[in-house]
Each structure stands twice: as C-alpha cells, then as structure tokens.
Design a protein around this motif. Structure first.
Motif, short mmCIF file in Angstrom:
data_model
loop_
_atom_site.label_atom_id
_atom_site.label_comp_id
_atom_site.label_asym_id
_atom_site.label_seq_id
_atom_site.Cartn_x
_atom_site.Cartn_y
_atom_site.Cartn_z
N THR A 49 69.81 21.58 39.51
CA THR A 49 69.65 21.29 40.93
C THR A 49 69.61 22.61 41.71
OG1 THR A 49 70.89 19.24 40.67
CG2 THR A 49 70.67 20.11 42.91
N ALA A 50 68.70 22.71 42.67
CA ALA A 50 68.64 23.92 43.51
C ALA A 50 69.90 23.98 44.36
CB ALA A 50 67.39 23.89 44.38
N PRO A 51 70.69 25.05 44.26
CA PRO A 51 71.97 25.10 45.00
C PRO A 51 71.80 25.11 46.51
CG PRO A 51 71.51 27.19 43.90
CD PRO A 51 70.49 26.22 43.41
N TRP A 52 70.65 25.52 47.02
CA TRP A 52 70.43 25.59 48.48
C TRP A 52 69.76 24.35 49.03
CZ3 TRP A 52 68.18 28.90 44.88
CH2 TRP A 52 66.85 28.64 44.58
N ASN A 53 69.38 23.40 48.15
CA ASN A 53 68.77 22.15 48.60
C ASN A 53 68.95 21.13 47.48
OD1 ASN A 53 67.11 20.01 49.47
ND2 ASN A 53 65.70 21.43 50.50
N LYS A 54 69.95 20.28 47.63
CA LYS A 54 70.35 19.38 46.55
C LYS A 54 69.29 18.35 46.18
CE LYS A 54 74.46 21.21 46.06
NZ LYS A 54 74.37 22.31 47.03
N LYS A 55 68.29 18.15 47.04
CA LYS A 55 67.21 17.22 46.72
C LYS A 55 66.13 17.86 45.86
CE LYS A 55 67.71 14.35 50.88
NZ LYS A 55 67.01 13.83 52.09
N HIS A 56 66.18 19.18 45.77
CA HIS A 56 65.17 19.91 45.00
C HIS A 56 65.74 20.34 43.65
CE1 HIS A 56 62.78 21.22 48.85
NE2 HIS A 56 62.99 19.91 48.78
N THR A 64 69.71 32.74 45.25
CA THR A 64 70.29 32.33 46.53
C THR A 64 70.61 33.55 47.40
OG1 THR A 64 71.30 30.39 45.45
CG2 THR A 64 72.14 31.00 47.62
N PHE A 65 71.22 34.55 46.79
CA PHE A 65 71.57 35.77 47.52
C PHE A 65 70.31 36.50 47.99
CE2 PHE A 65 73.37 40.24 47.50
CZ PHE A 65 74.16 40.04 48.61
N PHE A 92 73.53 27.09 52.90
CA PHE A 92 74.10 28.34 52.38
C PHE A 92 75.44 28.64 53.03
CE2 PHE A 92 74.92 32.88 52.97
CZ PHE A 92 74.88 33.32 51.66
N ASN A 93 76.40 29.04 52.19
CA ASN A 93 77.62 29.68 52.68
C ASN A 93 78.15 30.58 51.57
OD1 ASN A 93 79.91 28.23 51.16
ND2 ASN A 93 78.75 26.51 52.02
#
Length: 619
Positions: free
Chosen positions: A228-235, A566-567, A580-581
C-alpha cells in the motif's frame, strides 16, 4: 512622578526575578578519543524536550535553563549519551565516548536549525557509524553563500497515465546516487535542499537491497513486490528490483584508469581538493598489480602528472596525488580530451577502461557548454572507454553538468561530501562503481488495464524513453556495475478506485475496455541489456501477479524504499503526497532499518529527524 515610581516598584522586581530564574550555559563538546570538536550534537535540558539546541561546526553551543533545571543531556549517533549536572558554572566542556551500540537509537544530528547563510563548505560529521572510520569536521570559509552558483536541472514530476491509453512505461535505469549525498549535505547544514536537487530515484538507489542474485546465463535478475502506498492508502506501490551478478574483486578484469582531476582555483580548500586527494588514495589502495593508473590534471591548461603506472606501485601514485595544488581557471574540455587520449593509448581489451573525472563541475574555459562537453564524451564512449564523475565542494557545484556528462559517457555520478562517502563509493562499492557488467539497460513495464486504472513512475524524470526506444539498440541507456542493484517504484491506482489525479478517458471508437484480455497479472517487466563489448541487446521478461499488498506484511526493504520515496516527495513538495506526517514516516523508516551493518539506514533516519527540526524552526 509618583505613577512612574509606583510602576518601577511593581515592575522592576518582577523583571529582576525573571532574570535570576534563568541561566544561560555555553560550552564545547569534544570526542574523548582525540579531543576533536563534535558538530551536530543534540544538547537538551533533561525532562524538557522543547529546550534543545545543536553544537555548531566548532562543537560550541549555548542553552538557557530555568531555576529548577540543572541537568543537560548530550546525544550523538555513535557515542554514549551523557548527562551533565550544572551547578554554579556557566561554561562547560563535555567529552563523549564512542559507542557503536547507539546506532540503534535515533538522535538529532547535523547543523540543525542554525542559519548558515554566513558560511559555506562541506562538512564531515565527526563520529562513527558501524563499519566507518571516525571523521573530523572540515569547513571551507572561502566562498560566501551570497555568491552561491550551484546549478540543478529543472525536474517536472511524473504524473499519472491511464493504462488503457498508455499501457507501456519505458525508461533507462539509473545507478547514480549523487542526489542523496548532496541532499544530506544540505540537511546537515541546517537547510532543506532545492527541490530540483532532489532526484527521488537516486535517493532510493543510494542504498543496496539484498535482492536475489542471478543464477542463470543472464547477468541480471528481476524481482517485484507490492504494498500500500503510505501517502495514499487507496493507491498501491509496486517495487521493481534488478540485481547484477557479483564478481569477486580478485576476478575483476584488469583496469586501465585515468584520474582526471580539476585543480582550478575553485577547487581550493579541504572539502574540495583536500578531500579529493584522500578519496583517490583510498581508491589506489584497492588496485592490483594488473591495474594501471594515469593522472591528468587541468586548470588553465591540461597536463599529465603521472604516466601509466601499475596499481602495485601505490607509493608513486599517492605521491603524485599529494603534490597537487589548486589555482587558475578551468580548461575542462582540454582535460577530458587528454584523458581520453591516454585511456585509448593504454586500452586493455576485455578490461575496464575508464576515465574518472573529479571536479566541482565549473568548466569555464575551452569547451564549456553542456552541449559541447556532451558531444565530446559521446564521440569517445563507443571506443569502450567509460566515464565516472565524482563531484566535490559546495557553493559552486554544477550538478546539472556533471550528471549530463556521466549519462552521456556510459558512466555513473557520485557526490563526495565527506570521507565516509568516499569510502562507500570507492571502497565498499568498488566493483559496482567502476566495473560494468551490463550496458544500455532499459526497462519497459506493460500494465494490465483490467487491473491497473492508472500509474506513475516515481522519479527517473530525466531517464524517460519513448516506447519505440526500448527495442532500438542504437539508443543509449544506463549501465550496471558488478553486484549493483537498481530499484524503481510505481504508484498504482487499481481499477475501481476513484482518484482526483485521473480523468475519465474519452470513449474510443476502435478500442473498448470490455475487450481487454482478463489476466491475473498486474504487469509485466521487460528488460533489455547488452553485454560489454556487444551492440546487440538481450531481452528478459518477468510477469507479476500481485499478492497481499498490506504495508504491515511487506518486506523490510520495501518499507524502507517506501520511506525514502515519501521523504523525497516531501522535499520536492509533491502534489501527490496526500497524507504525510513525520511521526508516521519515522515509524516506517525504522521498520525498514533491518540489518544495517554499515549504518547508512540509521543515517537516513537521522536526516528525517533533522528535516523535522528544520521544519519546526520555521513554523
């Protein structure tokens, strides 16, 4: 007058009390073993996490304590944490003992939030990471940041493409890693890098991943994974990994190396020519009797300071390096011409023939434009002489030019900002940096429209190819060295997921979605490569059926690669970074740390901490 007297009687004691109830402590932090200053040490008031500062380049700090606070803590990666009780003194000296066990901790290091507009220079953080030698800080005061002339090529981030209209994604692989060490340099100096200095694929490929090595006749193995893409859980996030075959150092082909060294005036200083000399001495220590080295330098003119010399004569090679001094303008074109002439005259058939260019990239005399330099290198690369580019220095770095030269020269580009990086590039990764086992490596992914609604390639913006270039053997592409790994990430929108990033395709007259072949495969990875010395490419194909994509069950390496991506998107202020956090990013990075023998992944976690500190200082 009575009113003023009353005001003073009321206000003055309060003001004095406020002064008495705080105490400013200043001091220096040193390394116990050799008494050298430690820049980037986190100095914190115990039990007060908001009261924190960092030591500067000389190990100096100041911090304010309240009346009921009298204990300071000192933290730095690779050293034992220390607590100091403050009594009546206002100035202290603190010595930290080395402790490699602290690599498992995350501490704030670097130059932190201090404003460094008044000075510039590459910094080598003092201290140890596992497997690395302790380094002293070096700083160059010669070039004020007001006159910063660094240059970077503009990057337009890849967007989503629908798989129905654009099922093929084609690009040249990239094994450069200069962007990572350059990004690290910015953050350790207390500022975020320019967005165009951040090439996400180079951040990801700075790290080696333990992919399965090739076992058959091909020198490359393909591996795929999804999460799962950590910055967009639907992707979804798809990782494609390539691993090149490994060759023991003793079995590597004989090397014909030409060190092409910039000794112009812009290379003055310990972080430039000083560090360069030491780096090339490290490389010299890796050479064997069958290897040979020539040294060409250029400033106002180009000249040979060492004719071809056996790698066994290390004293002679190091002596030639030690005598180099910087001064004059930069005849880069003449230097490259001379280096290629020598490389061809000493050519080893079946060997590793390579020019290693070390510079800050400031070509300002002779063939100076990017186009001229590229044509010069393109004319010579077909002779079997490859190019490695090593960048040094700051404030004058011509990143865009050096990246272009390496790309056109069938080579790689690294940025050397400290001794640890020199060791990584020229010692730890000696084979993968200097010995090519597969050239013109191209990757083409075909997405299944019945599974994938849309996709985007993360990074590789300056490596994109047209789909017809994939089978065109005349089209140049990137090379892979012995034991090297290459990683590419795709952000995927599954069929049935609504996304603001994808507009509905117009209805097509001759193509209907319902006619798509229904396959369990998510995608197929196709790779073309050439064996060194051959001009006909070989095709590899790898279909991928996706399994469980939950982030919790994914591999350690994919978690880490996802954290880097992500970074990188954060640093580039990407429009696709939807969620993002820093807390979640740190959790993900720590989960991906794994078996970090060299300490590189721990260092990345430090950079995240530094970036968070920089961001908080601006809020």
């Amino acid at each position: 007058m009575k009113t003023l007297t009353l005001f003073l009687m009321v206000f003055f004691p309060v003001w004095v009390c406020g002064q008495i109830n705080t105490k400013t402590i200043s001091g220096y932090v040193y390394q116990s073993s050799d008494k050298t200053p430690l820049p980037g040490v986190a100095v914190q008031v115990k039990n007060n996490p908001k009261q924190i500062t960092l030591t500067n380049a000389k190990g100096y700090f100041t911090i304010t304590l309240s009346a009921n606070e009298n204990v300071l803590t000192f933290s730095f990666l690779g050293f034992k944490k220390r607590e100091v009780t403050i009594r009546k003194q206002t100035s202290i000296k603190v010595y930290l003992d080395e402790d490699s066990n602290t690599l498992d901790e995350v501490v704030v290091v670097g130059y932190g939030v201090q404003n460094k507009m008044s000075m510039t220079g590459a910094v080598s953080i003092s201290g140890k990471a596992a497997g690395m030698a302790s380094q002293h800080y070096m700083i160059n005061h010669h070039a004020p940041q007001d006159f910063n002339t660094e240059s970077y090529s503009a990057i337009s981030e890849n967007g989503f493409k629908t798989s129905l209209s654009n099922p093929l994604s084609t690009f040249s692989i990239d094994v450069d890693a200069a962007s990572y060490s350059n990004m690290r340099r910015f953050i350790q100096n207390g500022q975020l890098p320019p967005k165009d200095a951040v090439r996400i694929e180079e951040l990801i490929n700075y790290f080696q991943y333990p992919y399965e090595v090739p076992k058959g006749k091909h020198p490359i193995h393909i591996q795929t994974e999804i999460t799962t893409a950590p910055w967009n859980k639907k992707h979804q996030l798809v990782k494609i990994g390539l691993k090149a075959k490994q060759i023991a150092t003793d079995n590597l082909p004989a090397a014909n190396l030409v060190f092409l060294i910039d000794v112009s005036g812009s290379m003055q200083g310990p972080s430039r020519l000083g560090l360069l000399k030491t780096a090339f001495k490290l490389l010299t220590d890796q050479l064997r009797e069958q290897d040979k080295v020539s040294i060409v330098v250029y400033a106002g003119a180009a000249g040979v300071v060492l004719p071809a010399t056996s790698g066994n004569d290390k004293t002679k090679i190091k002596a030639a390096l030690e005598q180099l001094e910087a001064g004059g303008s930069t005849a880069g074109g003449a230097g490259i011409k001379k280096a290629y002439e020598i490389a061809r005259s000493q050519f080893i058939k079946g060997g590793n023939n390579r020019v290693i260019l070390a510079t800050d990239g400031d070509f300002n005399v002779g063939a100076s434009s990017d186009a001229e330099m590229q044509r010069l290198i393109e004319e010579n690369r077909n002779d079997g002489v490859f190019l490695t580019v090593l960048g040094f220095g700051m404030g004058n770095l011509k990143d865009s030019k050096m990246e272009a030269l390496a790309d056109k020269g069938n080579g790689n580009y690294a940025y050397i900002d400290n001794m640890n990086e020199a060791k990584k590039v020229l010692v730890n990764e000696f084979g993968s940096t200097l010995f090519t086992i597969a050239k013109d490596v191209k990757l083409q992914v075909e997405f299944n429209p019945s599974k994938v609604k849309a996709y985007r390639l993360i990074g590789y913006e300056n490596r994109l190819l047209n789909k017809e270039d994939f089978a065109d053997d005349n089209k140049d592409a990137g090379d892979m060295g012995a034991g090297h790994s290459v990683t590419a990430l795709y952000e995927v929108i599954p069929v049935g997921v609504q996304s603001k990033f994808v507009k509905k395709d117009d209805d097509l007259k001759y193509q209907k979605a319902g006619s798509i072949k229904n396959s369990a495969e998510l995608l197929t990875v196709n790779v073309r490569y050439k064996n060194p010395g051959n001009e006909e490419s070989i095709l590899l194909s790898h279909p991928f059926i996706a399994d469980d994509d939950s982030l919790e069950k994914t591999s350690t390496d994919l978690k880490f690669a996802a954290a880097i991506a992500t970074f990188g998107m954060y640093l580039r202020n990407s429009e696709y970074l939807q969620d993002f956090n820093f807390a979640d990013l740190l959790t993900l990075a720590k989960a991906g740390k794994g078996d970090d023998k060299e300490g590189y992944r721990a260092e990345f976690i430090q950079l995240i901490e530094n970036a968070r500190l920089i961001k908080s200082s601006k809020e």
